[in-house]
Write a protein that holds these residues in place. Structure first.
Motif, short mmCIF file in Angstrom:
data_model
loop_
_atom_site.label_atom_id
_atom_site.label_comp_id
_atom_site.label_asym_id
_atom_site.label_seq_id
_atom_site.Cartn_x
_atom_site.Cartn_y
_atom_site.Cartn_z
N ARG A 222 0.84 -1.22 0.00
CA ARG A 222 0.00 0.00 0.00
C ARG A 222 0.87 1.26 0.00
O ARG A 222 1.99 1.25 0.50
CB ARG A 222 -0.86 0.05 1.27
CG ARG A 222 -2.00 -0.95 1.32
CD ARG A 222 -2.92 -0.89 0.15
NE ARG A 222 -2.60 -2.01 -0.74
CZ ARG A 222 -3.28 -2.30 -1.83
NH1 ARG A 222 -4.30 -1.56 -2.18
NH2 ARG A 222 -2.94 -3.30 -2.57
N GLU A 223 0.29 2.30 -0.52
CA GLU A 223 0.91 3.61 -0.38
C GLU A 223 0.81 4.04 1.07
O GLU A 223 -0.03 3.55 1.82
CB GLU A 223 0.15 4.63 -1.25
CG GLU A 223 0.24 4.36 -2.73
CD GLU A 223 1.63 4.63 -3.25
OE1 GLU A 223 2.09 5.77 -3.10
OE2 GLU A 223 2.27 3.69 -3.77
N ASN A 224 1.65 4.96 1.42
CA ASN A 224 1.54 5.51 2.76
C ASN A 224 0.14 6.09 2.92
O ASN A 224 -0.33 6.86 2.11
CB ASN A 224 2.59 6.62 2.94
CG ASN A 224 2.84 6.86 4.42
OD1 ASN A 224 1.92 6.72 5.21
ND2 ASN A 224 4.06 7.22 4.74
N GLY A 225 -0.53 5.65 4.00
CA GLY A 225 -1.95 5.94 4.12
C GLY A 225 -2.25 7.43 4.15
O GLY A 225 -1.74 8.17 4.96
N SER A 226 -3.09 7.83 3.24
CA SER A 226 -3.52 9.22 3.23
C SER A 226 -4.64 9.41 4.24
O SER A 226 -5.00 10.51 4.57
CB SER A 226 -4.03 9.59 1.84
OG SER A 226 -5.11 8.74 1.52
N ARG B 49 3.47 5.16 11.61
CA ARG B 49 4.17 6.21 10.85
C ARG B 49 4.73 5.66 9.55
O ARG B 49 4.83 6.35 8.56
CB ARG B 49 5.28 6.82 11.69
CG ARG B 49 4.78 7.91 12.62
CD ARG B 49 5.93 8.68 13.24
NE ARG B 49 6.59 7.94 14.33
CZ ARG B 49 6.10 7.93 15.59
NH1 ARG B 49 5.01 8.59 15.90
NH2 ARG B 49 6.73 7.25 16.52
N ALA B 50 5.09 4.36 9.56
CA ALA B 50 5.62 3.74 8.34
C ALA B 50 4.50 3.35 7.38
O ALA B 50 4.74 2.71 6.36
CB ALA B 50 6.45 2.52 8.70
N GLY B 51 3.27 3.72 7.71
CA GLY B 51 2.17 3.52 6.78
C GLY B 51 1.39 2.23 6.96
O GLY B 51 0.55 1.89 6.14
#
Lengths: 432, 308
Positions: free
Chosen positions: B2-6, B187-189
């Motif tokens: 996954r992308e870093n969670g928005s 923090r690392a998503g």
């Protein structure tokens, strides 16, 4: 598949590395060889010969008796006694001249010698001994039944010889009369006459026995391995990575590879021992030969051994899936042993009529197939389709049982470690 | 993966999921959404259905009805490799070396090879257990074992981490240590589901929460929202005298006394000014009178009482 192999690897490596495995692997052959060697040593302990005085009132038997006791020539009729006689019952006979003395006098005299430990015993053969066959053996050590047996056998021989002599049978005829018969079992198969199915039969028995041993030893270990994740509460972590069926199959296969490793080590040790033994026998002029068995039979032995082992091991796994502690499992596992023993005894009726429909059905039933089918193969090899069908049914059963076990296991875990009754287990297996 | 969670991407979606065991309904018509890169608290008393919900998310058990969607897909066994799960019921192989266990658990997630060893060293250093690497787990203390168990759930670098009562039985120092690690992972998503019945712990690390009681959801949303929606109707009080006032149900719906102060939850329709006046009138010596946010515990109790 990779996960399955990971489970197998862990199970195998952990167990083979364990001290218990190494100790038991080394210890068993040692204990076995002790069982073989120690009695031999004990048997070979030299005991002082037995001194026996003989009062021969018939006047004819002393010589015969002495010969019978000391004869080394192979008298096959009492071969066993003769052989052990050389070890145990070494006798020193001395004739007591009975002339001019009453029996009472003689006995008093001989009793005195017994008392003074100059003799271990004495025989008084009455004058009518050849007719009556009644005699008394007076001795200090009435518990030594073994020596008495040898003495009796020797007396028997002496009396029989003497009776034959008196019936005017010459020595050549006498020898001819006692020549034993020799029976050789010859199997008649489709390809005409073949020699020897006895060897195969012994081997079937051996395979059955090793199977029995392996199930007894490793069944409990399979059960313990299945319970391990419950007792250590790892099951739920594992099930978030791997399917219960994969886990259980992996554990079963892992433990089984351990079993095969251990059996292989023992097998090699045993073969080495046997080859050594055969060498020793051969050097003593007794050639031992490996029975000639068709190669296909070895393949069948291996396949049905595996089938037998897995059928019962999976039952242990099923029990393991139902219970929460190894102790509970031990109790539930008792009936398994019973089924195993019964199926083992089926080899008797099957070997008598390997072609009957009874034999057919028991060689198809998964629990009795391994022994029954092997007996059929060595006695009257059934058509290949029957052998294949039996294997197919057997190994399918293994998978079905493992599938049921994994379902029961999973639901049991979801139920927070409740022990399943058999109807519950069945319901769990269906609904899970 | 996954992308870093928005904060808007959805990691898990449960749609009207139910599960019952025989007569007993463990989870009833539960719908919830877990957003990526956030700590999601699955809260509720024992037996509320938290563990069953989690088991359906990690594909240990299937729902009777409803659907579970992970990373936009229906859950299957391949997706399991992207989840780290630390169940409440957890243990280790007693006779296995710590490093071997961790390797095994990584292998079960299809992670193997050289980099695993490096990761193990990394994690052991992080939880300060490096020198225990080659010890059998039976030689470790309970707290150490728990930290190793925690590593088993993160060793494969999962995108979704599910922790069921991760801190139970740990001493405060180790709770702090693991809490920091969890926040680092966020923090690392990573998306984290945190299940507990200890509201005080949840309060400190959760972004979003879902309250479960008796198999049903009674609230879902961000912790901020729920707190502000409750308003400041809780008062921390330190005073001497004026006893009867705090026990008046018309003013105070719930009173918790600590060693030297009390926390009063205002009854519906009452306000803090009235309470203060009544206390002074009753001759109480007031040392502290402060409006505070309701604790998650208070909210939970209020919500459960409302629902009943």
């Amino acid at each position: 598949m990779k996960k399955f192999l990971a489970v197998v690897k862990r199970e195998y490596v952990q167990r083979v590395r364990a001290k218990m495995f190494i100790v038991s692997t080394v210890l068993l052959p040692l204990v076995m060889s002790l069982f073989a060697v120690v009695p031999a040593i004990i048997v070979n302990i030299k005991t002082p010969p037995m001194r026996v005085a003989v009062v021969d009132q018939t006047g004819k038997l002393y010589g015969q008796l002495k010969e019978a006791l000391n004869s080394d020539d192979a008298n096959q009729e009492s071969n066993a006694n003769q052989q052990s006689g050389r070890r145990f019952g070494r006798f020193i006979l001395q004739e007591v001249n009975a002339t001019g003395q009453s029996v009472e006098q003689l006995r008093a005299d001989l009793n005195q010698r017994l008392h003074d430990r100059q003799l271990e015993g004495y025989l008084i053969l009455p004058p009518d001994f050849l007719q009556t066959g009644q005699v008394e053996f007076f001795n200090r050590i009435p518990g030594d039944l073994f020596s008495q047996g040898i003495l009796r056998t020797a007396l028997n021989r002496a009396v029989r010889e003497q009776r034959l002599i008196e019936a005017k049978v010459d020595s050549k005829t006498r020898q001819g009369l006692f020549q034993p018969v020799s029976v050789q079992s010859v199997k008649v198969g489709d390809g005409g006459a073949e020699r020897d199915s006895g060897g195969s039969f012994v081997l079937v028995f051996g395979v059955g026995f090793v199977m029995y041993l392996a199930i007894l030893m490793y069944g409990q270990i399979v059960l313990g391995a299945i319970i391990e994740e419950k007792e250590t509460r790892i099951a739920e972590i594992l099930f978030s990575s791997v399917k219960p069926f994969t886990l259980m199959m992996g554990k079963l296969v892992g433990v089984s590879l351990v079993a095969l490793t251990q059996l292989a080590i023992w097998g090699l040790a045993f073969s080495a021992f046997a080859l050594f033994g055969a060498g020793v026998l051969a050097s003593q002029g007794m050639p031992a030969s490996i029975p000639s068995i068709p190669f296909s039979h070895y393949v069948y032995f291996a396949l049905f051994f595996l089938l037998g082992y897995f059928i019962y091991a999976t039952i242990y796994a099923l029990v393991g899936s139902m219970v929460t502690t190894a102790q509970e499992g031990g109790q539930l596992a008792m009936p398994i042993i019973l089924i195993l023993v019964i199926s083992f005894y089926l080899f008797l009726p099957v070997s008598r009529s390997p072609d009957s429909s009874f034999s057919f059905w028991v060689s198809m039933l998964p629990f009795s197939a391994p022994v029954a089918m092997l007996v059929r193969i060595v006695t009257q090899t059934p058509p290949v389709w029957q052998i294949a069908l039996s294997l197919l049914i057997g190994f399918s059963t293994v998978f079905v049982i493992m599938w049921i076990a994994s379902r029961v296991y999973r639901v049991g875990m979801l139920m927070y470690g409740k022990r399943a009754s058999i109807p519950e287990a069945w319901r769990w297996a269906r609904q899970a | 993966m996954r992308e870093n969670g928005s904060g808007n991407e959805i990691t898990i979606k449960l749609d009207r999921v139910s599960k019952s065991f025989g007569e007993f309904t463990a989870v009833k018509e539960l719908s919830l959404t877990v957003r990526a890169g956030r700590v999601f608290g699955l809260l509720g008393p024992n037996g509320a259905g938290k563990t069953t919900t989690i088991r359906m998310i990690v594909n240990i058990t299937a729902p009777d009805s409803g659907t579970v969607t992970l990373f936009g897909r229906k859950i299957d066994s391949e997706l399991q490799n992207h989840i780290g799960y630390l169940p409440e019921e957890r243990g280790l192989y007693r006779r296995m070396k710590v490093v071997d266990q961790l390797k095994f658990f990584a292998e079960l997630k299809n992670v193997r090879g050289k980099e695993v060893e490096a990761k193990i060293d990394d994690w052991l250093a992080r939880v300060k257990l490096s020198e225990w690497k080659n010890k059998r787990s039976m030689e470790l203390s309970k707290g150490m074992q728990q930290k190793i168990q925690f590593i088993t759930s993160v060793i494969h670098d999962p995108d979704l981490l599910i922790l069921d009562e991760p801190f139970s039985g740990l001493d405060p120092i180790n709770v702090e240590l693991l809490k920091e690690i969890v926040l680092d992972l966020r923090r690392a998503g990573k998306t984290i589901i945190f299940s507990t019945h200890q509201m005080e712990v949840a309060e400190k690390i959760c972004d979003d929460i879902c309250l479960l009681n008796r198999s049903e959801k009674i609230f879902e949303g961000s912790l901020r929202d729920i707190k502000s929606s409750f308003g400041r109707n809780s008062v921390a009080i330190r005073c001497e005298g004026g006893d009867g006032v705090l026990d008046d149900p018309a003013l105070v719906s719930k009173l918790v006394r600590h060693s030297d102060e009390a926390q009063a939850l205002l009854a519906a329709g009452a306000d803090a000014q009235t309470l203060l006046r009544r206390l002074i009138d009753a001759g109480a010596m007031i040392g502290k009178f402060e409006m505070v946010e309701p604790s998650l515990n208070d909210i939970f109790i209020t919500k459960v009482t409302e629902a009943a």
